[in-house]
Design a protein around this motif. Structure first.
Motif, PDB file in Angstrom:
ATOM      1  N   GLN A 124       0.828  -1.203   0.000  1.00 36.26           N
ATOM      2  CA  GLN A 124       0.000   0.000   0.000  1.00 36.26           C
ATOM      3  C   GLN A 124       0.862   1.253   0.000  1.00 36.26           C
ATOM      4  OE1 GLN A 124      -3.711   0.310   0.132  1.00 36.26           O
ATOM      5  NE2 GLN A 124      -2.835   2.194  -0.698  1.00 36.26           N
ATOM      6  N   SER A 125       1.931   1.243   0.781  1.00 44.79           N
ATOM      7  CA  SER A 125       2.841   2.384   0.813  1.00 44.79           C
ATOM      8  C   SER A 125       3.432   2.636  -0.563  1.00 44.79           C
ATOM      9  CB  SER A 125       3.953   2.138   1.841  1.00 44.79           C
ATOM     10  OG  SER A 125       4.865   3.212   1.882  1.00 44.79           O
ATOM     11  N   ASN A 126       3.807   1.556  -1.243  1.00 42.34           N
ATOM     12  CA  ASN A 126       4.362   1.692  -2.592  1.00 42.34           C
ATOM     13  C   ASN A 126       3.318   2.201  -3.581  1.00 42.34           C
ATOM     14  OD1 ASN A 126       7.077   1.233  -2.654  1.00 42.34           O
ATOM     15  ND2 ASN A 126       6.963  -0.687  -3.791  1.00 42.34           N
ATOM     16  N   ARG A 127       2.092   1.689  -3.454  1.00 43.27           N
ATOM     17  CA  ARG A 127       1.026   2.135  -4.354  1.00 43.27           C
ATOM     18  C   ARG A 127       0.773   3.638  -4.166  1.00 43.27           C
ATOM     19  NH1 ARG A 127      -2.049  -2.579  -6.078  1.00 43.27           N
ATOM     20  NH2 ARG A 127      -3.647  -1.191  -6.938  1.00 43.27           N
ATOM     21  N   ASN A 128       0.882   4.106  -2.931  1.00 41.43           N
ATOM     22  CA  ASN A 128       0.721   5.533  -2.679  1.00 41.43           C
ATOM     23  C   ASN A 128       1.874   6.334  -3.279  1.00 41.43           C
ATOM     24  OD1 ASN A 128      -1.545   4.837  -1.196  1.00 41.43           O
ATOM     25  ND2 ASN A 128      -0.537   5.043   0.787  1.00 41.43           N
ATOM     26  N   ALA A 129       3.080   5.834  -3.096  1.00 40.21           N
ATOM     27  CA  ALA A 129       4.267   6.550  -3.565  1.00 40.21           C
ATOM     28  C   ALA A 129       4.356   6.581  -5.089  1.00 40.21           C
ATOM     29  CB  ALA A 129       5.525   5.921  -2.973  1.00 40.21           C
ATOM     30  N   PHE A 130       3.898   5.500  -5.720  1.00 44.50           N
ATOM     31  CA  PHE A 130       3.952   5.398  -7.179  1.00 44.50           C
ATOM     32  C   PHE A 130       2.545   5.471  -7.773  1.00 44.50           C
ATOM     33  CE2 PHE A 130       7.770   3.343  -5.591  1.00 44.50           C
ATOM     34  CZ  PHE A 130       8.762   3.839  -6.446  1.00 44.50           C
ATOM     35  N   ALA A 131       1.739   6.383  -7.265  1.00 41.87           N
ATOM     36  CA  ALA A 131       0.353   6.508  -7.710  1.00 41.87           C
ATOM     37  C   ALA A 131       0.288   6.687  -9.227  1.00 41.87           C
ATOM     38  CB  ALA A 131      -0.305   7.695  -7.018  1.00 41.87           C
ATOM     39  N   GLY A 132      -0.605   5.920  -9.841  1.00 38.82           N
ATOM     40  CA  GLY A 132      -0.769   6.024 -11.285  1.00 38.82           C
ATOM     41  C   GLY A 132       0.127   5.110 -12.083  1.00 38.82           C
ATOM     42  N   ARG A 133       1.080   4.442 -11.413  1.00 35.72           N
ATOM     43  CA  ARG A 133       1.986   3.546 -12.135  1.00 35.72           C
ATOM     44  C   ARG A 133       1.210   2.337 -12.667  1.00 35.72           C
ATOM     45  NH1 ARG A 133       7.585   2.374 -11.816  1.00 35.72           N
ATOM     46  NH2 ARG A 133       7.783   4.585 -11.227  1.00 35.72           N
ATOM     47  N   ARG A 134       1.388   2.019 -13.930  1.00 36.57           N
ATOM     48  CA  ARG A 134       0.687   0.884 -14.533  1.00 36.57           C
ATOM     49  C   ARG A 134       1.254  -0.423 -13.995  1.00 36.57           C
ATOM     50  NH1 ARG A 134       1.127  -2.333 -19.217  1.00 36.57           N
ATOM     51  NH2 ARG A 134      -0.892  -2.934 -20.104  1.00 36.57           N
ATOM     52  N   LEU A 135       0.360  -1.339 -13.602  1.00 38.63           N
ATOM     53  CA  LEU A 135       0.774  -2.620 -13.046  1.00 38.63           C
ATOM     54  C   LEU A 135       0.550  -3.741 -14.061  1.00 38.63           C
ATOM     55  CD1 LEU A 135      -0.782  -2.285  -9.474  1.00 38.63           C
ATOM     56  CD2 LEU A 135       1.587  -1.839 -10.163  1.00 38.63           C
ATOM     57  N   LEU A 136       1.368  -4.755 -13.956  1.00 40.24           N
ATOM     58  CA  LEU A 136       1.226  -5.910 -14.838  1.00 40.24           C
ATOM     59  C   LEU A 136       0.071  -6.787 -14.381  1.00 40.24           C
ATOM     60  CD1 LEU A 136       4.996  -6.926 -15.182  1.00 40.24           C
ATOM     61  CD2 LEU A 136       3.633  -5.560 -16.783  1.00 40.24           C
ATOM     62  N   ALA A 137      -0.586  -7.435 -15.310  1.00 42.87           N
ATOM     63  CA  ALA A 137      -1.662  -8.377 -14.994  1.00 42.87           C
ATOM     64  C   ALA A 137      -1.336  -9.720 -15.625  1.00 42.87           C
ATOM     65  CB  ALA A 137      -3.003  -7.853 -15.506  1.00 42.87           C
ATOM     66  N   LEU A 138      -1.289 -10.757 -14.808  1.00 42.09           N
ATOM     67  CA  LEU A 138      -0.953 -12.096 -15.274  1.00 42.09           C
ATOM     68  C   LEU A 138      -2.148 -13.021 -15.063  1.00 42.09           C
ATOM     69  CD1 LEU A 138       2.585 -12.278 -13.611  1.00 42.09           C
ATOM     70  CD2 LEU A 138       2.038 -11.569 -15.957  1.00 42.09           C
ATOM     71  N   ASN A 139      -2.039 -14.241 -15.567  1.00 41.73           N
ATOM     72  CA  ASN A 139      -3.167 -15.163 -15.434  1.00 41.73           C
ATOM     73  C   ASN A 139      -3.461 -15.508 -13.982  1.00 41.73           C
ATOM     74  OD1 ASN A 139      -0.759 -16.699 -15.208  1.00 41.73           O
ATOM     75  ND2 ASN A 139      -1.836 -18.562 -15.793  1.00 41.73           N
ATOM     76  N   ILE A 140      -2.452 -15.467 -13.111  1.00 40.75           N
ATOM     77  CA  ILE A 140      -2.683 -15.766 -11.691  1.00 40.75           C
ATOM     78  C   ILE A 140      -3.492 -14.666 -11.005  1.00 40.75           C
ATOM     79  CG2 ILE A 140      -0.628 -17.204 -11.444  1.00 40.75           C
ATOM     80  CD1 ILE A 140       0.793 -14.822 -10.172  1.00 40.75           C
ATOM     81  N   ASP A 141      -3.624 -13.504 -11.649  1.00 44.41           N
ATOM     82  CA  ASP A 141      -4.351 -12.387 -11.060  1.00 44.41           C
ATOM     83  C   ASP A 141      -5.834 -12.398 -11.399  1.00 44.41           C
ATOM     84  OD1 ASP A 141      -1.888 -11.252 -10.136  1.00 44.41           O
ATOM     85  OD2 ASP A 141      -1.528 -10.513 -12.171  1.00 44.41           O
ATOM     86  N   ALA A 142      -6.281 -13.374 -12.181  1.00 47.07           N
ATOM     87  CA  ALA A 142      -7.648 -13.363 -12.711  1.00 47.07           C
ATOM     88  C   ALA A 142      -8.695 -13.324 -11.600  1.00 47.07           C
ATOM     89  CB  ALA A 142      -7.884 -14.576 -13.605  1.00 47.07           C
ATOM     90  N   GLY A 143      -8.490 -14.063 -10.509  1.00 52.15           N
ATOM     91  CA  GLY A 143      -9.470 -14.087  -9.430  1.00 52.15           C
ATOM     92  C   GLY A 143      -9.635 -12.725  -8.786  1.00 52.15           C
ATOM     93  N   GLY A 144      -8.509 -12.074  -8.474  1.00 53.36           N
ATOM     94  CA  GLY A 144      -8.573 -10.750  -7.881  1.00 53.36           C
ATOM     95  C   GLY A 144      -9.159  -9.720  -8.830  1.00 53.36           C
ATOM     96  N   VAL A 145      -8.802  -9.820 -10.108  1.00 53.28           N
ATOM     97  CA  VAL A 145      -9.333  -8.886 -11.102  1.00 53.28           C
ATOM     98  C   VAL A 145     -10.851  -9.009 -11.193  1.00 53.28           C
ATOM     99  CG1 VAL A 145      -9.438  -8.380 -13.577  1.00 53.28           C
ATOM    100  CG2 VAL A 145      -7.223  -8.728 -12.469  1.00 53.28           C
ATOM    101  N   ARG A 146     -11.358 -10.227 -11.229  1.00 51.76           N
ATOM    102  CA  ARG A 146     -12.809 -10.422 -11.318  1.00 51.76           C
ATOM    103  C   ARG A 146     -13.514  -9.966 -10.044  1.00 51.76           C
ATOM    104  NH1 ARG A 146     -14.584 -15.803 -14.695  1.00 51.76           N
ATOM    105  NH2 ARG A 146     -13.246 -15.490 -16.507  1.00 51.76           N
ATOM    106  N   ALA A 147     -12.904 -10.212  -8.897  1.00 51.91           N
ATOM    107  CA  ALA A 147     -13.495  -9.766  -7.638  1.00 51.91           C
ATOM    108  C   ALA A 147     -13.573  -8.249  -7.600  1.00 51.91           C
ATOM    109  CB  ALA A 147     -12.684 -10.294  -6.461  1.00 51.91           C
ATOM    110  N   ASN A 148     -12.512  -7.581  -8.011  1.00 54.54           N
ATOM    111  CA  ASN A 148     -12.507  -6.121  -8.010  1.00 54.54           C
ATOM    112  C   ASN A 148     -13.492  -5.559  -9.025  1.00 54.54           C
ATOM    113  OD1 ASN A 148     -10.354  -4.611  -6.239  1.00 54.54           O
ATOM    114  ND2 ASN A 148      -9.411  -6.548  -6.843  1.00 54.54           N
ATOM    115  N   ARG A 149     -13.637  -6.232 -10.149  1.00 53.63           N
ATOM    116  CA  ARG A 149     -14.612  -5.804 -11.145  1.00 53.63           C
ATOM    117  C   ARG A 149     -16.026  -5.914 -10.569  1.00 53.63           C
ATOM    118  NH1 ARG A 149     -13.631  -9.168 -16.050  1.00 53.63           N
ATOM    119  NH2 ARG A 149     -11.698  -7.952 -16.044  1.00 53.63           N
TER     120      ARG A 149
END
Length: 350
Positions: A306-331
């Motif tokens: 969270q601290s890093n996300r705040n410090a690097f606000a707006g930085r584009r993050l990579l999305a991999l196949n292992i992230d599919a569950g979290g991506v769908r939950a957030n959607r």
């Protein structure tokens, strides 16, 4: 930011056993307490007299008394008395729907008229003598959505929890993600492996050889707004995995309820319900202690994230196949928030 017309875990019953509890939930300062006949009540944590925190007061005859000047409020937020003063004309403060169920106190921070107790997640193991449960609570300085990501992608176990539940076979096994009704489900199965230390403990408790080859499974099930229940366990290899004879498996449900405090902090109610040796209190304590240590490792990672996300606000993050569950939950959460914002306000209706 987060859905409001939904049930969240507010606290556990022991937290309000002797005095009021102040807790910020979904950005709202709230006080919880036991009112008349022991029924849980929840109000704005705001005294209408001088704005003091009601959570610093006390419960008197089933009502909440402010600790600053003695103003007494009922469970509906109405002022009922104050020494030497007339308070009948005081405006009501807000009250919130609450339900005590399955060992938790649940709160609905949104439109009270929409609160439906039947929507509280069912926990069939909570009152079942064939199961045992032990858990705890952490306050974590990160968005509750980061914790959901963490729980919906257990690949990190191989690295963050290498001495307990992690093992190399985790990130060598494919992850599957699908939708079941209103749930997002991610699953991983590992076959013919040696169990990691945490599960070896369970095998010994079940009377199994902790060096025997096993099949291991992980099924993370997200239900909005903040519930992830994870079917986990090991069974002797070739005996049917999760469907194996109970004598040949060690099976549990990791219980995770995330309740937002602010956009960058949340309350994390964790535990494990196990379906073996339910009467072994020492085993319950041992598992709770071990699980607490495991989750404390996640806490350090997530708060730094969270601290890093705040410090690097707006930085584009990579999305991999292992992230599919979290991506769908957030959607799913985004869709709920968008739907609530689209609802007409009382002013617009009038």
């Amino acid at each position: 930011m987060f859905p409001m017309n939904a049930w969240y875990v507010a606290c556990t019953p022991d937290e309000i056993a002797s005095k009021p509890l102040g807790r910020t939930i979904c950005g709202l300062p709230i006080v919880l307490y036991r009112g008349q006949e022991g029924k849980v009540a929840a109000l704005e944590d705001f005294c209408p007299h001088r704005g003091a925190a009601l959570s610093l007061g006390s419960v008197v005859d089933g009502h909440l008394m402010c600790g600053y000047h003695g103003l007494v409020m009922d469970c509906h937020g109405k002022a009922v008395s104050m020494p030497m003063q007339r308070v009948n004309g005081f405006p009501c403060i807000r009250s919130y729907p609450v339900e005590e169920r399955y060992g938790y106190v649940w709160i609905w921070p949104g439109d009270a008229a929409k609160a439906d107790a039947s929507a509280i997640p069912q926990l069939p193991w909570a009152d079942n003598p064939e199961w045992a449960f032990g858990g705890g609570l952490y306050h974590i300085n990160c968005s509750y959505r980061l914790m959901i990501d963490n729980l919906m992608d257990l690949t990190h176990e191989a690295y963050v929890h290498s001495g307990s539940i992690g093992q190399g076979e985790i990130d060598q096994s494919p992850v599957k993600t699908h939708i079941e009704g209103n749930q997002v489900v991610t699953s991983r199965e590992m076959h013919d492996i040696i169990a990691p230390p945490f599960w070896q403990l369970g095998m010994r408790a079940q009377g199994l050889d902790d060096q025997a080859r096993v099949d291991r499974w992980q099924y993370s099930r997200f239900t909005a707004p903040g519930s992830v229940l994870i079917d986990v366990g090991v069974a002797l290899a070739g005996e049917g995995g999760m469907q194996a004879d109970p004598a040949k498996r060690v099976y549990s449900i990791v219980v995770d309820f995330m309740t937002p405090e602010t956009g960058t902090s949340h309350w994390y109610f964790w535990g494990m319900a196990r379906h073996f040796k339910p009467d072994d209190a020492a085993l319950t304590d041992s598992i709770r202690e071990g699980q607490g240590k495991i989750f404390s490792q996640d806490l350090a990672v997530l708060e730094a994230q969270q601290s890093n996300r705040n410090a690097f606000a707006g930085r584009r993050l990579l999305a991999l196949n292992i992230d599919a569950g979290g991506v769908r939950a957030n959607r799913m959460l985004d869709d709920l928030v968008a739907a609530e914002r689209a609802l007409p306000t009382e002013a617009a209706v009038g």
